[in-house]
Motif scaffolding. Structure first.
Motif, PDB file in Angstrom:
ATOM      1  N   GLN A 102      -5.419  -4.395   4.726  1.00 58.75           N
ATOM      2  CA  GLN A 102      -5.826  -3.212   5.484  1.00 58.75           C
ATOM      3  C   GLN A 102      -5.422  -3.350   6.949  1.00 58.75           C
ATOM      4  N   GLU A 105     -13.129  -0.131   8.354  1.00 56.64           N
ATOM      5  CA  GLU A 105     -13.433  -0.703   7.038  1.00 56.64           C
ATOM      6  C   GLU A 105     -14.055   0.344   6.117  1.00 56.64           C
ATOM      7  N   GLN A 141      -5.777  -2.968  10.955  1.00 53.54           N
ATOM      8  CA  GLN A 141      -6.927  -3.117  11.830  1.00 53.54           C
ATOM      9  C   GLN A 141      -6.759  -2.371  13.147  1.00 53.54           C
ATOM     10  N   TYR A 162     -11.412   2.917   4.722  1.00 51.49           N
ATOM     11  CA  TYR A 162     -10.650   2.416   3.570  1.00 51.49           C
ATOM     12  C   TYR A 162     -11.477   2.529   2.292  1.00 51.49           C
ATOM     13  N   ALA A 163     -12.728   2.093   2.350  1.00 51.23           N
ATOM     14  CA  ALA A 163     -13.576   2.118   1.158  1.00 51.23           C
ATOM     15  C   ALA A 163     -13.816   3.544   0.681  1.00 51.23           C
ATOM     16  N   ARG A 197      -6.365  -4.382  -0.984  1.00 49.01           N
ATOM     17  CA  ARG A 197      -7.288  -5.468  -0.658  1.00 49.01           C
ATOM     18  C   ARG A 197      -7.567  -5.496   0.842  1.00 49.01           C
ATOM     19  N   LYS A 198      -8.698  -6.073   1.204  1.00 49.76           N
ATOM     20  CA  LYS A 198      -9.116  -6.100   2.603  1.00 49.76           C
ATOM     21  C   LYS A 198      -8.073  -6.762   3.490  1.00 49.76           C
ATOM     22  N   GLU A 199      -7.431  -7.834   2.986  1.00 53.29           N
ATOM     23  CA  GLU A 199      -6.451  -8.547   3.814  1.00 53.29           C
ATOM     24  C   GLU A 199      -5.195  -7.707   4.079  1.00 53.29           C
TER      25      GLU A 199
END
Length: 234
Positions: free
Chosen positions: A125, A178, A127, A181-182, A121-123
């Motif tokens: 990932q 971002e 940074q 990751y995708a 999930r994005k949270e």
């Protein structure tokens, strides 16, 4: 019989590692010049291990030496980088093809480990650009290792190291973190479900975007990246 403890790195090896890190972290910029004496003073070392470290970096293509004017970080050679990216694409596409051909019960555990890192999930990932850059390089290298051809994996590691400074620069941009990751998640999902053509196309597009970013690099962008790195907390 007990195994002997690993040999600690020599002074020349430690100097080599520090200088290479200086290049990858933009503390030494393409085109920067310096002398053996300057490095020896900064490293609190004699010139002999410094010279050994410098010549090793020269052999690996990171430095040039000039008669009378000392050492120089090799300037960016975009024609060479294009050739390295072309080789990288060929190696990685073959690795993906091999992995997609394997039945589920023969898939290497490394693929599931990569999925746990990238399909999150994005949270969850990361940074930090430097950390994601290292994980990104590991992702592509582990695909080669999982495919099973050790010589191809070795060549791929050498290629990855030669373009590391460019990929590190790419990850100073939040949008690239971002997207990585995708895109890694999509590539892994296609491999794990044996969609070979789709996985290869996703991987090729992913690398070509990174390659296109290379051509937008200017010396100004490199110095700006160094300033961002220097402002980051320890």
């Amino acid at each position: 019989m007990s195994r002997s403890a690993p040999r600690p790195p020599s002074l020349a090896e430690r100097i080599y590692a520090r200088l290479k890190d200086d290049i990858f972290e933009f503390r030494l910029m393409p085109g920067d010049r310096f002398s053996e004496g300057e490095v020896a003073e900064r490293m609190s070392a004699s010139r002999t291990p410094v010279r050994q470290a410098l010549h090793r970096l020269q052999r690996e293509g990171f430095l040039d030496v000039h008669f009378r004017s000392g050492w120089q970080v090799r300037p960016l050679d975009f024609a060479q980088f294009d050739e390295l990216y072309e080789l990288r694409i060929l190696l990685e596409l073959d690795a993906v093809r091999r992995l997609c051909q394997r039945p589920n019960d023969e898939q290497p555990p490394a693929l599931q480990a990569l999925a746990r890192t990238w399909m999150v999930r994005k949270e969850n990932q990361l940074q930090d650009g430097s950390a994601v850059s290292r994980l990104d390089e590991a992702f592509h290298c582990q695909l080669l290792e999982a495919a099973g051809n050790r010589e191809m994996a070795r060549v791929h590691r050498e290629v990855s190291e030669k373009i590391r400074i460019l990929r590190r620069l790419d990850f100073t941009q939040a949008r690239r973190i971002e997207l990585t990751y995708a895109e890694h998640g999509q590539i892994l999902e296609a491999i794990l479900t044996h969609r070979s053509e789709e996985a290869q196309q996703l991987l090729k597009s992913h690398i070509e975007v990174s390659q296109a970013e290379v051509h937008s690099i200017t010396l100004h962008k490199l110095y700006a990246a160094r300033q961002r790195v220097e402002r980051m907390p320890e």
